[in-house]
Structure formats: structure tokens, C-alpha cells
Design an enzyme around this catalytic site. Structure first.
Site, mmCIF file in Angstrom:
data_model
loop_
_atom_site.group_PDB
_atom_site.id
_atom_site.type_symbol
_atom_site.label_atom_id
_atom_site.label_comp_id
_atom_site.label_asym_id
_atom_site.label_seq_id
_atom_site.Cartn_x
_atom_site.Cartn_y
_atom_site.Cartn_z
ATOM 1 N N GLU A 130 0.877 -1.322 -0.070
ATOM 2 C CA GLU A 130 -0.040 -0.048 0.029
ATOM 3 C C GLU A 130 0.901 1.288 0.043
ATOM 4 O O GLU A 130 0.500 2.217 -0.610
ATOM 5 C CB GLU A 130 -1.202 -0.047 1.203
ATOM 6 N N GLU A 131 1.881 1.036 0.809
ATOM 7 C CA GLU A 131 2.694 2.637 0.885
ATOM 8 C C GLU A 131 3.326 3.028 -0.713
ATOM 9 O O GLU A 131 3.705 4.033 -0.633
ATOM 10 C CB GLU A 131 3.745 2.266 2.142
#
Length: 351
Positions: A222-223
């Protein structure tokens, strides 16, 4: 469905999660931990090619599915260069500012599996030597890792196993205070992951039947922008990202309520689904705040960008000082867990 939030189990699990190094791109260990957790609790799951874990609980309605996601990848860094003095230049993994990790202890994860300790510092740290130490920009030209080994040059650092491309993780420094605060790096988004994993365990333990088949997607990219944007079952109608609420000037979110996001940098979230969450919070007396995050994206928005025909929404615990040394309060975690429980037990927003 009666709220089944187990505070002690959730907090214990959160501490374990934040202390497993998992910068984006280096998440095998934490995903294995989660797989073992699900196995131990008799929760069926699959692993995706990207390494994510998706647990699935069959519900009464098997034609229309729900999906909730949280991510366990974190901010971190990689070795970009081994300097002539043996210290390490870094490149960021994820979006943060170097001042947020200046002075932080870290671990260099070598290809051989050896872990080497270090500290992230400005090259020009000592005020006794560098007159403008406080004025220089905190950037990749000045930030470096001071390695906790007797290294004097590039050859020395390579001789102990350090190489370009090695991942560097930041110490979590987890602390739970007597006043209910939890301070740690990586509460984004391991607080949400702890909530979902503990909730899934409870559903299985108590043999609770859900109204819809529901997937719990623990993502690991996600990051860096492409976490839960693939391997989404075609039956999924509603997609909820359980992720942090950002706190600061002009924001409504705080450390005590669950934050429901109406819009982020990707645009508005699905209006009817968002209002469904608000309605559930009101009906269940869950303390909540509506908010907009202008510099934020989630796995749900990544799934929309990938072309999935889903209704998407976002809520989560309020996290102070996001992407730095973060803090939340047990009240915010409780309210988030209560909204997860209320949502999973509810009918879909169009019924």
C-alpha cells in the site's frame, strides 16, 4: 451483531505486528506471521502472487461479497550507496520526510539474513564541528546511516555483508501508556490489521454467520501505491479500506474516534456507502468524525484506479503524527473495531 472487541488481544497483536520489520518490498516475514496466525485460528485464506493474504468467511449470501482490507507494509528505506567512509546513503521506501526519521535507530537487512544495527543521522550532525548543522537540508545528500560496526571505508562495510539494495527498517519504539495512548512507528496501518485479524478470529471462534461472504485482505504494497488492487473476487460489491485517519490543522479526525473519510487525493469515496457507515455509527453510538485527507490514498482508491467495479469507502483509527513517530488512543481503536463489527453485520447500502 454484538461488538466483540477484545482489547487485550488486539493490543498484544498490534505490539507483535509493529515489531516485525516490514518496509514495502520486504514483507515476507510479516506475511508468514499472519498466515500462521490464521492457520492457528482455523481461518481459511489464500496467498496472492504479490504476497498478500486474503482470508474468506462464507456468509448467507454467496452471490454478493464484501471485502475489508488493511495493510502491514510500512515506510522504510534501502541502501542506495556505500560511502567511502563506510556509512550508507539511503533511498526512501514510501512517502515521508527525512526529518521524521533523523536520529532513529534502524536495522540493515542483508541478503545473507544478517541484521546489522545503525542510526539514521545527518552527516553534519556535530555542532562542535559543523557550524551550520541545524540549517542544512534534511535530504538524501546529507542523511546517512552510521553503522554500528567497526567500518572505516566502503570495503569494510561490504565485508560484513552490506550491499546496495539492502532494506533498512526503522525501530518501532512501541509503548502503551497507563492513560490509554499507544505510541509507535507503523501504527499506519498495523493498528487496522490487528483489528481485522482479531475480529476474524472471533467470528470463527464463535461460529458467527455473516450476512454476506466477506473477505479480509491483508495487503503488503500500500505505501508504494499498488496494495489491494488485484486478486479481488468478481463477486465483491463493497470494498472497505480500514486505514488511519490523518490528524492536523484543518482536520476533523482525532485520537479518540473512528475517522470516516469522505474524500482523499483520489477524489470522493462512494457517497451512499460512506453515508451507510455514518448511519451505522449513529445507530450504534460509535464516536466518529467525518474527514477529508488532501494528501492521502488507500488500497480502496488503488482498486478503483485498477478498474474494479466496486463501491469503495474508508475508515480507521485517528493517528497523530502520521508517517513519523505516531500515536493513537485505545478509544479510537475501540471505535474502529465497533464500526467494523457493525458494518460486517449490516445489509448492503442499497438494500
Amino acid at each position: 451483531m454484538k461488538n466483540r472487541f477484545n482489547e487485550e488481544e488486539t493490543v498484544e497483536l498490534l505490539e507483535k505486528l509493529v515489531n516485525i520489520a516490514s518496509p514495502s518490498g520486504y514483507t515476507t516475514k510479516i506475511m508468514n506471521f499472519i498466515s500462521e496466525y490464521l492457520k492457528d485460528n482455523n481461518v481459511p485464506f489464500i496467498k496472492t502472487n504479490k504476497g498478500a493474504v486474503i482470508a474468506t468467511l462464507e456468509g448467507k449470501n454467496t452471490q454478493r461479497h464484501r471485502l475489508l482490507t488493511a495493510h502491514v507494509d510500512t515506510l522504510g528505506a534501502m541502501v542506495k550507496e556505500i560511502k567511502s567512509n563506510g556509512r550508507l546513503a539511503l533511498t526512501m521506501v514510501g512517502g515521508f520526510r527525512w526529518n521524521a526519521v533523523e536520529g532513529e535507530s534502524c536495522t540493515i537487512h542483508t541478503a545473507s539474513g544478517k541484521k546489522i544495527r545503525g542510526t539514521i543521522l545527518m552527516h553534519e550532525t556535530s555542532v562542535h564541528v559543523y557550524k551550520k548543522a541545524g540549517d542544512l537540508p534534511r535530504n538524501e545528500e546529507h542523511i546517512e546511516v552510521r553503522v554500528d560496526e567497526k567500518v572505516f571505508n566502503e570495503k569494510d562495510s561490504r565485508s560484513i555483508g552490506i550491499e546496495v539494495g539492502d532494506f533498512v527498517s526503522f525501530d518501532a519504539r512501541y509503548e502503551a501508556t497507563e492513560t490509554g495512548f499507544i505510541k509507535s512507528r507503523h501504527l499506519d496501518d498495523k493498528a487496522s490489521a490487528a483489528i481485522l485479524l482479531q475480529f476474524v478470529k472471533t467470528i470463527v471462534d464463535e461460529k458467527i454467520e455473516l450476512p454476506y461472504t466477506t473477505h479480509f485482505y491483508i495487503s503488503n504494497n500500500e505505501e508504494i501505491g499498488y496494495g489491494g488492487n488485484a486478486s479481488i473476487p468478481s463477486e465483491v460489491v463493497e470494498y472497505i479500506a480500514v486505514d488511519m485517519g490523518a490528524i492536523g490543522d484543518g482536520q476533523s479526525s482525532d485520537e479518540y474516534t473512528v475517522s470516516i473519510c469522505a474524500k482523499d487525493s483520489s477524489g470522493p469515496y462512494h457517497y451512499e456507502l460512506t453515508q451507510h457507515l455514518v448511519k451505522l455509527a449513529k445507530e450504534s453510538n460509535i464516536d466518529y468524525k467525518l474527514d477529508i485527507y488532501p494528501y492521502y490514498g488507500s488500497d480502496a482508491s488503488a482498486a478503483i484506479r485498477a478498474g474494479f467495479d466496486i463501491r469503495h469507502a474508508l475508515f480507521g483509527a485517528g493517528i497523530e503524527s502520521s508517517h513519523a513517530y505516531e500515536r493513537t488512543h485505545i478509544d479510537s481503536i475501540k471505535n474502529t473495531a465497533q464500526l467494523v463489527s457493525a458494518y460486517v453485520a449490516s445489509t448492503m447500502c442499497d438494500e
